[in-house]
Design an enzyme around this catalytic site. Structure first.
Site, short mmCIF file in Angstrom:
data_model
loop_
_atom_site.label_atom_id
_atom_site.label_comp_id
_atom_site.label_asym_id
_atom_site.label_seq_id
_atom_site.Cartn_x
_atom_site.Cartn_y
_atom_site.Cartn_z
N HIS A 117 0.84 -1.20 0.00
CA HIS A 117 0.00 0.00 0.00
C HIS A 117 0.87 1.26 0.00
CE1 HIS A 117 -3.03 -2.97 1.51
NE2 HIS A 117 -3.77 -2.31 0.65
N HIS A 153 1.30 1.51 -5.79
CA HIS A 153 -0.01 0.85 -5.88
C HIS A 153 -1.08 1.86 -6.30
CE1 HIS A 153 -3.62 -1.37 -4.86
NE2 HIS A 153 -3.95 -0.47 -3.95
N HIS A 177 -6.95 6.82 -2.93
CA HIS A 177 -7.72 5.77 -2.26
C HIS A 177 -6.97 5.03 -1.15
CE1 HIS A 177 -5.51 2.80 -4.65
NE2 HIS A 177 -6.04 1.87 -3.89
N ASP A 178 -5.64 5.11 -1.09
CA ASP A 178 -4.89 4.45 -0.01
C ASP A 178 -3.88 5.39 0.64
OD1 ASP A 178 -5.89 1.88 0.41
OD2 ASP A 178 -4.82 1.05 -1.32
N ASP A 189 -8.67 -1.81 -7.92
CA ASP A 189 -7.90 -1.96 -6.69
C ASP A 189 -7.43 -3.40 -6.47
OD1 ASP A 189 -6.75 -1.14 -4.28
OD2 ASP A 189 -8.58 -1.52 -3.14
#
Length: 514
Positions: free
Chosen positions: A327, A331, A367-368, A488
Protein backbone atom coordinates in the site's frame (compact mmCIF):
# COMPACT_ATOMS: atom_id res chain seq x y z
CA UNK A 1 -15.51 26.86 -14.46
CA UNK A 2 -15.62 23.25 -15.58
CA UNK A 3 -19.40 23.52 -15.89
CA UNK A 4 -21.30 21.38 -18.30
CA UNK A 5 -24.53 21.86 -20.21
CA UNK A 6 -27.09 19.69 -18.42
CA UNK A 7 -26.66 17.09 -15.75
CA UNK A 8 -25.58 14.27 -18.03
CA UNK A 9 -23.05 16.10 -20.16
CA UNK A 10 -21.08 13.52 -22.12
CA UNK A 11 -17.45 13.34 -22.94
CA UNK A 12 -15.71 11.84 -25.95
CA UNK A 13 -12.60 10.10 -24.71
CA UNK A 14 -9.36 11.48 -26.17
CA UNK A 15 -8.45 8.26 -27.94
CA UNK A 16 -10.04 4.96 -28.76
CA UNK A 17 -9.81 2.03 -26.41
CA UNK A 18 -6.50 0.28 -26.73
CA UNK A 19 -6.89 -1.88 -23.67
CA UNK A 20 -7.20 -5.63 -24.29
CA UNK A 21 -10.14 -5.54 -21.90
CA UNK A 22 -13.34 -6.25 -23.81
CA UNK A 23 -17.01 -6.17 -22.96
CA UNK A 24 -18.33 -9.34 -21.34
CA UNK A 25 -21.76 -10.81 -21.73
CA UNK A 26 -23.16 -8.37 -19.15
CA UNK A 27 -21.68 -5.47 -21.16
CA UNK A 28 -20.15 -3.69 -18.16
CA UNK A 29 -18.03 -6.66 -17.10
CA UNK A 30 -14.58 -6.61 -18.64
CA UNK A 31 -12.69 -9.74 -19.63
CA UNK A 32 -9.33 -10.45 -21.22
CA UNK A 33 -9.10 -10.51 -24.99
CA UNK A 34 -7.47 -13.94 -24.85
CA UNK A 35 -9.56 -16.85 -23.70
CA UNK A 36 -8.22 -18.01 -20.31
CA UNK A 37 -7.55 -21.64 -19.68
CA UNK A 38 -10.23 -23.69 -18.00
CA UNK A 39 -10.44 -22.83 -14.34
CA UNK A 40 -12.77 -23.05 -11.36
CA UNK A 41 -15.77 -20.78 -11.91
CA UNK A 42 -17.16 -18.23 -9.46
CA UNK A 43 -19.17 -19.73 -6.62
CA UNK A 44 -22.10 -17.38 -7.29
CA UNK A 45 -22.77 -19.12 -10.63
CA UNK A 46 -22.89 -22.65 -9.19
CA UNK A 47 -26.20 -22.22 -7.39
CA UNK A 48 -28.88 -24.54 -8.79
CA UNK A 49 -31.87 -22.89 -7.08
CA UNK A 50 -33.30 -21.71 -10.41
CA UNK A 51 -33.41 -25.33 -11.64
CA UNK A 52 -36.19 -26.02 -9.13
CA UNK A 53 -37.86 -22.61 -9.43
CA UNK A 54 -41.62 -22.52 -10.10
CA UNK A 55 -40.70 -20.50 -13.20
CA UNK A 56 -38.35 -23.11 -14.60
CA UNK A 57 -41.06 -24.33 -16.96
CA UNK A 58 -40.49 -21.26 -19.12
CA UNK A 59 -37.12 -22.72 -20.05
CA UNK A 60 -38.68 -25.90 -21.41
CA UNK A 61 -38.18 -26.08 -25.20
CA UNK A 62 -41.72 -27.40 -25.65
CA UNK A 63 -43.20 -24.22 -24.20
CA UNK A 64 -40.87 -21.66 -25.77
CA UNK A 65 -42.65 -19.74 -28.49
CA UNK A 66 -41.77 -16.87 -30.77
CA UNK A 67 -43.07 -14.44 -28.17
CA UNK A 68 -40.81 -15.71 -25.39
CA UNK A 69 -37.55 -16.71 -27.08
CA UNK A 70 -35.99 -13.28 -26.49
CA UNK A 71 -36.90 -13.05 -22.81
CA UNK A 72 -35.74 -16.60 -22.04
CA UNK A 73 -32.40 -16.06 -23.72
CA UNK A 74 -31.99 -12.74 -21.91
CA UNK A 75 -32.72 -14.35 -18.52
CA UNK A 76 -29.91 -16.88 -18.73
CA UNK A 77 -27.16 -16.30 -16.17
CA UNK A 78 -29.24 -14.28 -13.69
CA UNK A 79 -28.01 -15.02 -10.16
CA UNK A 80 -29.57 -12.28 -7.98
CA UNK A 81 -32.92 -13.19 -6.37
CA UNK A 82 -34.68 -9.92 -7.23
CA UNK A 83 -33.84 -10.16 -10.93
CA UNK A 84 -34.75 -13.85 -10.97
CA UNK A 85 -38.19 -13.16 -9.49
CA UNK A 86 -38.82 -10.20 -11.79
CA UNK A 87 -37.73 -12.17 -14.85
CA UNK A 88 -39.82 -15.15 -13.73
CA UNK A 89 -42.95 -13.01 -13.35
CA UNK A 90 -42.41 -11.51 -16.79
CA UNK A 91 -42.02 -14.99 -18.25
CA UNK A 92 -45.28 -16.03 -16.56
CA UNK A 93 -46.99 -12.96 -17.99
CA UNK A 94 -45.73 -13.81 -21.47
CA UNK A 95 -46.93 -17.42 -21.18
CA UNK A 96 -50.26 -16.19 -19.81
CA UNK A 97 -50.69 -13.90 -22.81
CA UNK A 98 -50.08 -16.79 -25.20
CA UNK A 99 -52.64 -19.02 -23.46
CA UNK A 100 -55.20 -16.18 -23.35
CA UNK A 101 -54.81 -15.53 -27.08
CA UNK A 102 -55.27 -19.24 -27.72
CA UNK A 103 -58.47 -19.33 -25.64
CA UNK A 104 -59.88 -16.29 -27.41
CA UNK A 105 -59.14 -17.82 -30.79
CA UNK A 106 -60.88 -21.02 -29.72
CA UNK A 107 -63.93 -19.04 -28.52
CA UNK A 108 -64.14 -17.15 -31.79
CA UNK A 109 -64.07 -20.44 -33.67
CA UNK A 110 -66.70 -21.83 -31.29
CA UNK A 111 -69.01 -18.87 -31.95
CA UNK A 112 -68.67 -19.28 -35.71
CA UNK A 113 -68.93 -23.07 -35.74
CA UNK A 114 -70.70 -24.30 -32.57
CA UNK A 115 -69.54 -27.70 -31.30
CA UNK A 116 -71.75 -30.74 -31.86
CA UNK A 117 -71.10 -32.03 -28.35
CA UNK A 118 -73.54 -31.02 -25.62
CA UNK A 119 -72.65 -28.19 -23.22
CA UNK A 120 -72.02 -24.48 -23.49
CA UNK A 121 -68.40 -24.53 -24.67
CA UNK A 122 -68.51 -20.82 -25.50
CA UNK A 123 -69.60 -19.98 -21.96
CA UNK A 124 -66.85 -22.13 -20.47
CA UNK A 125 -64.22 -20.40 -22.62
CA UNK A 126 -65.59 -16.99 -21.63
CA UNK A 127 -65.28 -17.89 -17.96
CA UNK A 128 -61.67 -19.11 -18.44
CA UNK A 129 -60.76 -15.92 -20.31
CA UNK A 130 -62.23 -13.83 -17.48
CA UNK A 131 -60.15 -15.71 -14.90
CA UNK A 132 -57.05 -15.32 -17.04
CA UNK A 133 -57.66 -11.58 -17.25
CA UNK A 134 -57.86 -11.40 -13.45
CA UNK A 135 -54.59 -13.31 -13.22
CA UNK A 136 -53.07 -10.94 -15.75
CA UNK A 137 -54.04 -7.95 -13.59
CA UNK A 138 -52.38 -9.56 -10.58
CA UNK A 139 -49.19 -10.30 -12.47
CA UNK A 140 -49.06 -6.76 -13.84
CA UNK A 141 -49.47 -5.37 -10.31
CA UNK A 142 -46.63 -7.56 -8.95
CA UNK A 143 -44.31 -6.53 -11.78
CA UNK A 144 -45.17 -2.85 -11.36
CA UNK A 145 -44.49 -2.98 -7.60
CA UNK A 146 -41.14 -4.76 -8.08
CA UNK A 147 -40.09 -2.27 -10.74
CA UNK A 148 -41.11 0.57 -8.44
CA UNK A 149 -38.97 -0.88 -5.66
CA UNK A 150 -36.05 -1.07 -8.07
CA UNK A 151 -36.48 2.46 -9.46
CA UNK A 152 -36.80 3.98 -5.97
CA UNK A 153 -33.41 2.58 -5.01
CA UNK A 154 -34.60 0.26 -2.27
CA UNK A 155 -31.95 -2.06 -0.85
CA UNK A 156 -32.74 -4.91 -3.23
CA UNK A 157 -29.05 -5.78 -3.25
CA UNK A 158 -29.43 -7.16 0.28
CA UNK A 159 -31.33 -10.12 -1.14
CA UNK A 160 -28.31 -10.96 -3.30
CA UNK A 161 -25.83 -10.24 -0.50
CA UNK A 162 -27.58 -12.68 1.81
CA UNK A 163 -27.54 -15.31 -0.92
CA UNK A 164 -23.86 -14.70 -1.72
CA UNK A 165 -22.93 -15.03 1.96
CA UNK A 166 -24.71 -18.37 2.08
CA UNK A 167 -22.96 -19.52 -1.09
CA UNK A 168 -19.59 -18.33 0.22
CA UNK A 169 -20.06 -20.29 3.44
CA UNK A 170 -20.86 -23.39 1.42
CA UNK A 171 -17.88 -22.79 -0.85
CA UNK A 172 -15.45 -22.36 2.05
CA UNK A 173 -16.71 -25.54 3.70
CA UNK A 174 -15.59 -27.44 0.59
CA UNK A 175 -12.04 -26.12 1.12
CA UNK A 176 -11.75 -27.76 4.50
CA UNK A 177 -9.67 -30.90 4.52
CA UNK A 178 -9.40 -31.16 8.27
CA UNK A 179 -6.08 -29.30 8.36
CA UNK A 180 -5.45 -26.17 10.43
CA UNK A 181 -3.91 -24.45 7.41
CA UNK A 182 -7.04 -24.75 5.25
CA UNK A 183 -9.27 -23.75 8.14
CA UNK A 184 -7.10 -20.67 8.67
CA UNK A 185 -7.43 -19.77 4.97
CA UNK A 186 -11.22 -20.14 5.12
CA UNK A 187 -11.43 -18.02 8.27
CA UNK A 188 -9.27 -15.31 6.69
CA UNK A 189 -11.45 -15.15 3.57
CA UNK A 190 -14.67 -14.91 5.56
CA UNK A 191 -13.28 -12.33 8.00
CA UNK A 192 -11.78 -10.21 5.20
CA UNK A 193 -14.60 -10.13 2.66
CA UNK A 194 -17.65 -10.18 4.93
CA UNK A 195 -18.70 -7.18 6.99
CA UNK A 196 -18.00 -7.52 10.71
CA UNK A 197 -21.48 -8.19 12.03
CA UNK A 198 -22.32 -10.21 15.12
CA UNK A 199 -25.55 -11.36 13.45
CA UNK A 200 -23.54 -13.17 10.79
CA UNK A 201 -21.40 -14.96 13.32
CA UNK A 202 -18.13 -13.91 11.72
CA UNK A 203 -16.77 -11.86 14.63
CA UNK A 204 -14.37 -13.63 16.96
CA UNK A 205 -13.53 -11.77 20.16
CA UNK A 206 -9.84 -12.03 20.86
CA UNK A 207 -8.63 -12.87 24.37
CA UNK A 208 -6.70 -10.05 25.98
CA UNK A 209 -3.40 -11.88 25.62
CA UNK A 210 -3.96 -12.41 21.91
CA UNK A 211 -4.82 -8.84 20.93
CA UNK A 212 -2.56 -7.46 18.20
CA UNK A 213 -0.01 -4.94 19.28
CA UNK A 214 -0.49 -1.37 18.09
CA UNK A 215 3.23 -0.59 18.13
CA UNK A 216 3.56 -0.96 14.38
CA UNK A 217 0.61 1.40 13.90
CA UNK A 218 2.22 4.04 16.06
CA UNK A 219 5.43 3.59 14.08
CA UNK A 220 3.54 4.03 10.83
CA UNK A 221 1.89 7.21 12.11
CA UNK A 222 5.29 8.61 13.08
CA UNK A 223 6.56 7.77 9.60
CA UNK A 224 3.58 9.61 8.07
CA UNK A 225 4.32 12.71 10.16
CA UNK A 226 7.94 12.63 8.96
CA UNK A 227 6.73 12.49 5.37
CA UNK A 228 4.47 15.51 5.91
CA UNK A 229 7.29 17.42 7.58
CA UNK A 230 9.51 16.74 4.60
CA UNK A 231 7.00 18.52 2.37
CA UNK A 232 6.73 21.63 4.53
CA UNK A 233 8.79 23.61 2.04
CA UNK A 234 6.17 23.04 -0.63
CA UNK A 235 7.17 25.86 -2.93
CA UNK A 236 10.75 24.71 -3.28
CA UNK A 237 9.71 21.08 -3.77
CA UNK A 238 7.06 21.81 -6.40
CA UNK A 239 9.26 24.25 -8.34
CA UNK A 240 11.97 21.61 -8.49
CA UNK A 241 9.46 19.23 -10.06
CA UNK A 242 7.89 21.79 -12.39
CA UNK A 243 11.11 23.41 -13.50
CA UNK A 244 12.02 20.38 -15.59
CA UNK A 245 8.53 19.71 -16.86
CA UNK A 246 8.32 19.21 -20.59
CA UNK A 247 5.32 20.22 -22.65
CA UNK A 248 4.22 16.61 -23.07
CA UNK A 249 5.40 14.63 -20.07
CA UNK A 250 6.29 15.52 -16.49
CA UNK A 251 9.90 15.16 -15.47
CA UNK A 252 9.73 13.86 -11.93
CA UNK A 253 13.36 13.39 -11.02
CA UNK A 254 13.96 11.08 -13.99
CA UNK A 255 17.47 10.05 -14.98
CA UNK A 256 16.25 8.89 -18.40
CA UNK A 257 13.53 11.17 -19.72
CA UNK A 258 13.42 9.47 -23.11
CA UNK A 259 12.71 6.07 -21.58
CA UNK A 260 10.17 7.60 -19.18
CA UNK A 261 8.32 9.19 -22.10
CA UNK A 262 8.34 5.83 -23.86
CA UNK A 263 6.89 4.01 -20.84
CA UNK A 264 4.26 6.72 -20.23
CA UNK A 265 3.27 6.35 -23.87
CA UNK A 266 1.75 3.01 -22.81
CA UNK A 267 -0.54 4.72 -20.29
CA UNK A 268 -3.68 3.37 -22.04
CA UNK A 269 -2.57 -0.26 -22.09
CA UNK A 270 -3.57 -2.99 -19.65
CA UNK A 271 0.01 -4.31 -19.53
CA UNK A 272 1.36 -0.91 -18.37
CA UNK A 273 4.48 -1.46 -16.20
CA UNK A 274 4.22 0.78 -13.14
CA UNK A 275 7.37 -0.79 -11.65
CA UNK A 276 9.40 0.60 -14.56
CA UNK A 277 7.84 4.04 -13.98
CA UNK A 278 8.79 3.87 -10.31
CA UNK A 279 12.40 3.07 -11.19
CA UNK A 280 12.58 5.89 -13.74
CA UNK A 281 11.12 8.51 -11.37
CA UNK A 282 13.11 7.67 -8.24
CA UNK A 283 10.06 6.10 -6.56
CA UNK A 284 7.65 8.87 -7.55
CA UNK A 285 5.33 7.06 -9.97
CA UNK A 286 2.05 8.54 -8.73
CA UNK A 287 2.82 12.10 -9.80
CA UNK A 288 4.05 10.99 -13.23
CA UNK A 289 1.13 8.65 -13.93
CA UNK A 290 -1.74 10.84 -12.67
CA UNK A 291 -0.32 13.99 -14.29
CA UNK A 292 -0.12 12.14 -17.61
CA UNK A 293 -3.70 10.85 -17.29
CA UNK A 294 -4.98 14.37 -16.57
CA UNK A 295 -3.19 15.57 -19.69
CA UNK A 296 -4.42 12.71 -21.86
CA UNK A 297 -8.04 13.27 -20.82
CA UNK A 298 -7.72 17.07 -21.07
CA UNK A 299 -8.97 17.45 -17.50
CA UNK A 300 -6.58 20.36 -16.93
CA UNK A 301 -8.23 22.32 -19.72
CA UNK A 302 -11.80 21.27 -18.96
CA UNK A 303 -11.67 22.24 -15.28
CA UNK A 304 -9.14 25.09 -15.56
CA UNK A 305 -6.52 23.38 -13.40
CA UNK A 306 -3.06 24.95 -13.45
CA UNK A 307 -0.22 22.51 -14.12
CA UNK A 308 1.70 23.98 -11.18
CA UNK A 309 -1.25 23.41 -8.84
CA UNK A 310 -1.70 19.82 -9.99
CA UNK A 311 2.00 19.05 -9.52
CA UNK A 312 1.93 20.71 -6.11
CA UNK A 313 -0.95 18.52 -5.02
CA UNK A 314 0.48 15.31 -6.47
CA UNK A 315 3.80 16.06 -4.77
CA UNK A 316 2.32 16.31 -1.28
CA UNK A 317 -0.08 13.45 -1.97
CA UNK A 318 2.72 11.11 -2.97
CA UNK A 319 4.74 12.18 0.08
CA UNK A 320 1.78 11.25 2.29
CA UNK A 321 1.90 7.66 1.05
CA UNK A 322 4.04 5.56 3.37
CA UNK A 323 6.87 3.25 2.36
CA UNK A 324 4.85 0.03 2.70
CA UNK A 325 5.55 -3.09 0.68
CA UNK A 326 2.16 -2.94 -1.04
CA UNK A 327 0.00 0.00 0.00
CA UNK A 328 2.31 2.71 -1.31
CA UNK A 329 2.25 5.37 -4.03
CA UNK A 330 3.17 2.79 -6.66
CA UNK A 331 -0.01 0.85 -5.88
CA UNK A 332 -2.00 4.09 -6.12
CA UNK A 333 -0.41 4.85 -9.50
CA UNK A 334 -1.22 1.32 -10.67
CA UNK A 335 -4.87 1.62 -9.62
CA UNK A 336 -5.20 5.03 -11.28
CA UNK A 337 -3.74 3.72 -14.54
CA UNK A 338 -5.88 0.56 -14.40
CA UNK A 339 -9.06 2.60 -13.86
CA UNK A 340 -8.02 4.87 -16.74
CA UNK A 341 -7.49 1.85 -18.98
CA UNK A 342 -10.85 0.33 -18.06
CA UNK A 343 -12.64 3.61 -18.75
CA UNK A 344 -11.24 3.56 -22.29
CA UNK A 345 -13.45 0.59 -23.10
CA UNK A 346 -16.04 1.47 -25.73
CA UNK A 347 -18.79 0.50 -23.30
CA UNK A 348 -18.16 3.82 -21.52
CA UNK A 349 -18.25 5.99 -24.65
CA UNK A 350 -20.57 8.95 -24.00
CA UNK A 351 -21.77 7.34 -20.76
CA UNK A 352 -19.94 9.42 -18.14
CA UNK A 353 -19.69 13.16 -17.62
CA UNK A 354 -16.38 15.01 -17.37
CA UNK A 355 -16.97 15.54 -13.65
CA UNK A 356 -17.50 11.82 -13.07
CA UNK A 357 -14.27 10.97 -14.86
CA UNK A 358 -12.40 13.62 -12.82
CA UNK A 359 -13.85 12.11 -9.63
CA UNK A 360 -12.79 8.61 -10.67
CA UNK A 361 -9.18 9.64 -11.34
CA UNK A 362 -8.95 11.63 -8.11
CA UNK A 363 -10.47 8.79 -6.07
CA UNK A 364 -7.97 6.33 -7.54
CA UNK A 365 -5.08 8.64 -6.67
CA UNK A 366 -6.07 9.12 -3.01
CA UNK A 367 -7.72 5.77 -2.26
CA UNK A 368 -4.89 4.45 -0.01
CA UNK A 369 -3.10 7.64 1.05
CA UNK A 370 -1.48 7.48 4.51
CA UNK A 371 -2.14 3.73 4.73
CA UNK A 372 -0.27 2.47 7.82
CA UNK A 373 0.41 -0.99 6.36
CA UNK A 374 -2.11 -2.81 8.55
CA UNK A 375 -5.76 -3.60 7.85
CA UNK A 376 -8.99 -2.44 9.46
CA UNK A 377 -9.29 -5.52 11.68
CA UNK A 378 -5.86 -4.85 13.12
CA UNK A 379 -6.73 -1.22 13.90
CA UNK A 380 -10.08 -2.15 15.44
CA UNK A 381 -8.80 -5.06 17.53
CA UNK A 382 -5.85 -3.05 18.80
CA UNK A 383 -8.06 -0.10 19.79
CA UNK A 384 -6.16 2.28 17.54
CA UNK A 385 -7.08 5.98 17.54
CA UNK A 386 -8.21 5.81 13.92
CA UNK A 387 -10.68 3.05 14.79
CA UNK A 388 -12.02 5.16 17.66
CA UNK A 389 -12.25 8.21 15.40
CA UNK A 390 -14.27 6.43 12.73
CA UNK A 391 -16.26 4.15 15.06
CA UNK A 392 -14.86 0.92 13.58
CA UNK A 393 -16.62 1.62 10.24
CA UNK A 394 -14.39 1.46 7.16
CA UNK A 395 -11.63 2.96 9.27
CA UNK A 396 -8.86 3.17 6.68
CA UNK A 397 -11.15 4.17 3.83
CA UNK A 398 -12.52 7.10 5.83
CA UNK A 399 -8.96 8.03 6.74
CA UNK A 400 -7.87 8.03 3.08
CA UNK A 401 -10.79 10.24 2.04
CA UNK A 402 -10.19 12.70 4.85
CA UNK A 403 -6.45 12.91 4.18
CA UNK A 404 -6.89 13.31 0.43
CA UNK A 405 -9.27 16.24 0.79
CA UNK A 406 -7.31 17.85 3.64
CA UNK A 407 -4.24 18.05 1.42
CA UNK A 408 -6.25 20.23 -0.97
CA UNK A 409 -6.28 22.90 1.76
CA UNK A 410 -2.51 23.31 1.59
CA UNK A 411 -1.14 26.37 -0.15
CA UNK A 412 -1.31 26.22 -3.95
CA UNK A 413 -2.73 22.66 -3.89
CA UNK A 414 -6.46 23.15 -4.49
CA UNK A 415 -6.94 21.63 -7.94
CA UNK A 416 -10.72 22.05 -7.57
CA UNK A 417 -10.67 25.78 -6.96
CA UNK A 418 -12.53 26.51 -10.20
CA UNK A 419 -15.39 24.09 -9.54
CA UNK A 420 -18.72 25.60 -8.52
CA UNK A 421 -18.79 24.97 -4.74
CA UNK A 422 -22.47 24.07 -4.35
CA UNK A 423 -22.97 21.89 -7.40
CA UNK A 424 -19.77 20.52 -8.92
CA UNK A 425 -17.54 20.29 -5.84
CA UNK A 426 -20.24 18.70 -3.67
CA UNK A 427 -21.09 16.21 -6.40
CA UNK A 428 -17.41 15.35 -6.86
CA UNK A 429 -16.83 14.91 -3.13
CA UNK A 430 -19.85 12.63 -2.86
CA UNK A 431 -18.69 10.55 -5.81
CA UNK A 432 -15.12 10.26 -4.49
CA UNK A 433 -16.24 9.32 -0.97
CA UNK A 434 -18.54 6.61 -2.32
CA UNK A 435 -15.86 5.15 -4.57
CA UNK A 436 -13.16 5.00 -1.88
CA UNK A 437 -15.55 3.56 0.73
CA UNK A 438 -16.43 0.84 -1.79
CA UNK A 439 -12.81 -0.40 -1.67
CA UNK A 440 -13.31 -1.67 1.90
CA UNK A 441 -12.87 -5.48 1.64
CA UNK A 442 -15.51 -5.98 4.35
CA UNK A 443 -18.05 -4.40 2.00
CA UNK A 444 -17.14 -6.70 -0.89
CA UNK A 445 -20.17 -9.01 -0.73
CA UNK A 446 -22.53 -6.12 0.05
CA UNK A 447 -21.26 -4.17 -2.95
CA UNK A 448 -21.22 -7.28 -5.15
CA UNK A 449 -24.84 -8.02 -4.26
CA UNK A 450 -25.91 -4.43 -4.95
CA UNK A 451 -23.99 -4.24 -8.24
CA UNK A 452 -25.16 -7.61 -9.56
CA UNK A 453 -28.76 -6.78 -8.64
CA UNK A 454 -28.49 -3.42 -10.40
CA UNK A 455 -26.85 -4.96 -13.46
CA UNK A 456 -29.30 -7.83 -13.80
CA UNK A 457 -32.30 -5.54 -13.32
CA UNK A 458 -30.90 -3.42 -16.14
CA UNK A 459 -30.48 -6.60 -18.14
CA UNK A 460 -34.10 -7.65 -17.52
CA UNK A 461 -35.44 -4.25 -18.65
CA UNK A 462 -33.19 -3.57 -21.62
CA UNK A 463 -34.14 -4.31 -25.18
CA UNK A 464 -32.51 -7.52 -26.40
CA UNK A 465 -29.27 -6.79 -28.24
CA UNK A 466 -28.96 -3.25 -26.85
CA UNK A 467 -26.19 -2.06 -24.53
CA UNK A 468 -26.94 -1.12 -20.94
CA UNK A 469 -27.13 2.66 -20.56
CA UNK A 470 -26.29 4.76 -17.51
CA UNK A 471 -29.52 6.75 -17.37
CA UNK A 472 -29.02 8.73 -14.18
CA UNK A 473 -26.54 9.69 -11.49
CA UNK A 474 -27.20 6.59 -9.38
CA UNK A 475 -26.28 4.38 -12.34
CA UNK A 476 -22.96 6.22 -12.71
CA UNK A 477 -22.28 5.93 -8.97
CA UNK A 478 -22.89 2.17 -9.03
CA UNK A 479 -20.57 1.61 -12.00
CA UNK A 480 -17.78 3.89 -10.77
CA UNK A 481 -17.73 2.24 -7.35
CA UNK A 482 -17.46 -1.18 -8.95
CA UNK A 483 -14.79 0.10 -11.33
CA UNK A 484 -12.48 1.47 -8.63
CA UNK A 485 -12.90 -1.63 -6.46
CA UNK A 486 -12.10 -3.81 -9.48
CA UNK A 487 -9.03 -1.74 -10.32
CA UNK A 488 -7.90 -1.96 -6.69
CA UNK A 489 -7.87 -5.78 -6.75
CA UNK A 490 -6.93 -6.25 -10.40
CA UNK A 491 -3.37 -7.50 -9.82
CA UNK A 492 -4.19 -11.20 -10.47
CA UNK A 493 -5.54 -10.16 -13.90
CA UNK A 494 -2.29 -8.51 -15.00
CA UNK A 495 0.63 -10.06 -16.87
CA UNK A 496 2.43 -12.86 -15.07
CA UNK A 497 5.53 -10.91 -14.05
CA UNK A 498 3.49 -7.94 -12.81
CA UNK A 499 1.00 -10.15 -10.98
CA UNK A 500 3.71 -12.17 -9.23
CA UNK A 501 5.51 -9.00 -8.12
CA UNK A 502 2.35 -7.61 -6.57
CA UNK A 503 1.54 -10.96 -4.92
CA UNK A 504 4.93 -11.03 -3.23
CA UNK A 505 4.48 -7.47 -2.00
CA UNK A 506 1.00 -7.92 -0.54
CA UNK A 507 2.01 -11.20 1.12
CA UNK A 508 5.02 -9.52 2.72
CA UNK A 509 2.88 -6.70 4.07
CA UNK A 510 0.20 -9.03 5.43
CA UNK A 511 2.74 -11.19 7.27
CA UNK A 512 4.47 -8.09 8.64
CA UNK A 513 1.41 -7.16 10.71
CA UNK A 514 1.11 -10.59 12.35
Amino acid sequence: MGSQSGRRARVTLPRSAKSPALMGRNYLLLNSEKQPRERRGSFIYRDVSMATSPFSFTRSPSLVTTATVGSNRDSEGLVTPFAQVLRGLKDLRDQHSIITVSLRREKEESDVDPPTTPGDRGGQLEEQISKMNELSSGLQWCIAELEKMSSEGMAIGKFATSKFKRLLTSELSSYSDGSEEMEAVANWISSTFVERDSDDGFVRALPRGQRPRSGSVALAVQQYKRHVAQTSNLKQLSEKSLGATSKKRPRIGSTDQEELDKQLGNIDKWEFDVFAISDLTNSRPLAAVVFTIFQERELLKTFHIEETTLLNYLTVLEAAYLDNSYHNSMHAADVAQTAHSMLLSKVFDHQLSNLEILAAMFAAAIHDVAHPGVNNDFLIDSGDELALLYNDRSVLENHHISTGFKLLQRKDCNIFAQLSPKREYRSLRKLVAGMVLATDPHQHLNNLGAFKSWLENKQVHRTLGKSILLDDEMDAVMVLQALLHSADISNPCKQGNLSRNWSKRVTKELFAQV
